[in-house]
Scaffold this active site. Structure first.
Site, mmCIF file in Angstrom:
data_model
loop_
_atom_site.group_PDB
_atom_site.id
_atom_site.type_symbol
_atom_site.label_atom_id
_atom_site.label_comp_id
_atom_site.label_asym_id
_atom_site.label_seq_id
_atom_site.Cartn_x
_atom_site.Cartn_y
_atom_site.Cartn_z
ATOM 1 N N ARG A 92 0.839 -1.188 0.000
ATOM 2 C CA ARG A 92 0.000 0.000 0.000
ATOM 3 C C ARG A 92 0.883 1.249 0.000
ATOM 4 O O ARG A 92 1.989 1.242 0.573
ATOM 5 C CB ARG A 92 -0.820 -0.056 1.297
ATOM 6 C CG ARG A 92 -1.801 1.053 1.518
ATOM 7 C CD ARG A 92 -3.115 0.708 0.935
ATOM 8 N NE ARG A 92 -4.181 1.575 1.394
ATOM 9 C CZ ARG A 92 -5.118 2.053 0.582
ATOM 10 N NH1 ARG A 92 -5.142 1.745 -0.699
ATOM 11 N NH2 ARG A 92 -6.080 2.795 1.063
ATOM 12 N N THR A 374 -9.835 1.120 -9.026
ATOM 13 C CA THR A 374 -8.897 0.157 -8.504
ATOM 14 C C THR A 374 -9.021 -0.985 -9.479
ATOM 15 O O THR A 374 -9.919 -0.989 -10.316
ATOM 16 C CB THR A 374 -9.361 -0.231 -7.070
ATOM 17 O OG1 THR A 374 -9.304 0.931 -6.258
ATOM 18 C CG2 THR A 374 -8.559 -1.339 -6.447
ATOM 19 N N THR A 392 -4.142 -0.293 -6.960
ATOM 20 C CA THR A 392 -4.997 0.874 -7.215
ATOM 21 C C THR A 392 -4.222 2.175 -7.329
ATOM 22 O O THR A 392 -3.124 2.308 -6.778
ATOM 23 C CB THR A 392 -6.008 1.000 -6.044
ATOM 24 O OG1 THR A 392 -6.879 2.101 -6.291
ATOM 25 C CG2 THR A 392 -5.329 1.205 -4.704
ATOM 26 N N SER A 445 -7.754 0.824 3.796
ATOM 27 C CA SER A 445 -8.217 0.415 2.462
ATOM 28 C C SER A 445 -9.447 -0.478 2.565
ATOM 29 O O SER A 445 -9.643 -1.175 3.559
ATOM 30 C CB SER A 445 -7.096 -0.371 1.772
ATOM 31 O OG SER A 445 -7.555 -0.918 0.566
ATOM 32 N N SER A 446 -10.251 -0.463 1.515
ATOM 33 C CA SER A 446 -11.374 -1.402 1.439
ATOM 34 C C SER A 446 -11.020 -2.640 0.621
ATOM 35 O O SER A 446 -11.847 -3.555 0.499
ATOM 36 C CB SER A 446 -12.573 -0.725 0.767
ATOM 37 O OG SER A 446 -12.995 0.375 1.517
#
Ligand code: GLY
Length: 561
Positions: A92, A374, A392, A445-446
């Site tokens: 990330r 994303t 993403t 984040s999802s």
């Protein structure tokens, strides 16, 4: 209400059924752009393993699917190897050292739009480091072979497809940046289907990654050029930020749902915990009795979503900066208590739902530390290794800025932090201190890459793009397969819905019968239409055969052999 429920029972029969998945015997790649999916399969066919193919697809998407494929963003890779071990790589984006908690607050106290637009919206990119790290750990094919197809497409050009032309022509943020206008919009002469689109600067950047690995991107020519451009445009990322970027290997979260073992993303993914918590709330109800997308099923699923998103706002964040109470949030007792607050006949107003852990725990949880676009892809190889990658730029085309001389777009992932407690981000998500900006921290984040086994054997690989709707979209497809016995193609094509606590709306894709919509309104839901909840992709392994699904209305591909 009871009568209404009965009337709408077995309403899954009201939805289109009978679509068949693509089937394959040996290996499969499902991705949202066909050239990249085919590249992945050719890596598998030539003896590469699932991680090799995932790396090749990741680099290929950076060329063929610029809306989300990337070098300038970040993501998660979940791998489950044929020997039963699983690994989660967190690559990330991270906040730059110069980032600060209130950096997006204007003098009037309100959040600016700088977390979404402009050079200051970018976090330190992690995708290149993540793909390199995956190769180091699971290497099977030579590194250069994995980049070669992407370099060729960037250098020689790809034939623009109708969806790519349409996407580029409607990409608002690209119009705001002169380099993006030149690279992606041909300075006002937009690409049409059939044109050849080459990206020479991107080809050179990829070539350096091929020659020198992560060293170039984080310490070499690419790092230097990126930091220079940042500095001259008021951005935050420095050579030191790039040099100190690290992929974090984390233990995947796992839990059981009925006969299935769910392996999924740990924080800073909120998605994995959400998936397990929501499945836990549904288990122990008879929500499934009336069929997929029946009024009852939607109601229970939506109420589970509402409760999880309330918790998400308070307790989920980068675990290296905040003591995320994972155990407590997944404790069967807590989940049972949450489940018992669901009213079988009525929607619970979101204002009556709060982050649910006891106050004392909230305090200690804080104490430790001082677009939407994303993309997702799945790979399964002949040996049974499985990889799920979601990566993403955040928004479609990220912040719309192409780094001059490097050919890639930057992310605007800083918007996934909480700019101001209680102020919604671009997905309407609200949050608090846990997810506040801090130097070096990763935004919540999802993204929910997930792998499911049954009886110790690989059963399903699944994930999606879709901003805050990723988690709920993945959950629905998981339920459609696990509880409603759908094949992955039927499951991904079924209309989906989304509820995220705040704002207090139930978002529905088109395709729900009017009777179901009326029933939901009668139960107290405020309905809102939504274009798409999440573009979920899945592979299911059934009697030794790989079955793949990607949403029919989009332009992805299930490639297998
Ligand atoms: N940028 C979307 C997410 O990570 O949730």
């Amino acid at each position: 209400m009871q009568a209404l429920m009965c009337l709408l029972s077995f309403s899954a029969g009201l939805y289109a059924q009978g679509v068949e998945p693509v089937r394959a015997k040996h290996g499969m790649v499902v991705a949202q752009e066909p050239l990249a999916a085919d590249i992945g399969v050719s890596v598998l066919k030539s003896g590469g393993n699932a991680v090799d193919a995932a790396d090749a697809v990741g680099f290929a998407l950076a060329v063929t699917h610029p809306v989300a494929g990337n070098l300038g963003g970040g993501g998660f890779m979940l791998a489950r190897l044929a020997d039963g071990t699983s690994v989660f790589l967190d690559f990330r984006e991270a906040a730059a050292q110069k980032a600060s908690r209130d950096m997006y607050i204007a003098p009037d106290g309100n959040p600016t739009r700088d977390s979404v637009f402009g050079w200051r919206s970018a976090g330190v990119p992690g995708s290149v480091a993540g793909l390199v790290e995956a190769h180091k750990k699971f290497e099977s094919k030579p590194w250069k072979e994995l980049l070669a197809p992407a370099i060729k497409l960037a250098r020689e050009g790809l034939t623009v497809s109708t969806p790519l032309a349409a996407s580029l022509q409607t990409a608002g943020p690209l119009k705001q940046d002169s380099e993006s206008r030149r690279v992606f919009l041909r300075d006002g002469n937009p690409y049409k289907a059939g044109d050849v689109f080459s990206q020479p600067e991107l080809a050179e950047t990829l070539q350096r990654i091929s020659d020198y690995g992560a060293a170039d991107f984080y310490q070499g020519k690419t790092a230097k050029l990126l930091a220079e451009q940042m500095s001259s445009h008021g951005g935050l990322i420095t050579v030191d930020d790039l040099k100190s970027y690290k992929v974090v290997e984390r233990t995947p979260l796992s839990g059981t749902y009925k006969d299935f073992q769910i392996i999924t993303g740990p924080p800073p993914s909120a998605g994995g915990l959400g998936l397990l918590q929501m499945l836990g709330m549904l288990d122990g109800t008879d929500y499934a009795k009336h069929g997929a997308n029946s009024l009852e099923a939607i109601h229970y699923e939506a109420e589970a979503m509402r409760r999880f998103y309330a918790d998400r706002s308070e307790y989920l964040a980068d675990p290296d900066f905040f003591n995320v109470p994972v155990k407590e949030l997944l404790s069967p007792k807590y989940i049972e208590w949450r489940r018992n607050t669901i009213d079988p006949a009525h929607a619970t107003p979101s204002d009556a739902i709060f982050p649910g852990l006891p106050k004392a725990l909230n305090a200690s949880a804080r104490a430790m530390h001082e677009s939407p676009q994303t993309t997702h892809y799945n790979v399964v190889d002949e040996k049974g290794n499985a990889v799920a990658v979601t990566y993403t730029l955040n928004n479609s085309y990220g912040n719309g800025i192409t780094v001059p001389g490097l050919g890639f777009l930057l992310n605007d992932e800083m918007d996934d932090f909480v700019a101001k407690p209680g102020a919604p981000n671009m997905f309407g998500l609200v949050g608090g201190d846990a997810n506040a900006i801090e130097p070096g921290k990763r935004p919540l984040s999802s993204m929910t890459p997930t792998i499911i086994t049954k009886g110790g054997k690989l059963f399903m690989v699944v994930g999606a793009p879709g901003g805050s709707r990723i988690t709920t979209g993945v959950m629905q497809v998981v339920l459609d397969v696990l509880d409603f016995s759908m094949n992955p193609q039927a499951a991904v094509d079924l209309p989906r819905f989304h509820e995220q606590w705040k704002p207090d709306f139930l978002y529905l894709e088109s395709g729900f019968p009017k009777s179901v919509e009326a029933g939901l309104q009668q139960m107290g839901y405020a309905l809102r239409p939504v274009d798409g909840v999440a573009r979920v992709e899945a592979i299911v392994i059934k009697n030794g055969t790989l079955e793949g699904g990607t949403q029919s209305r989009y332009h992805g591909k299930v490639a297998g052999y």
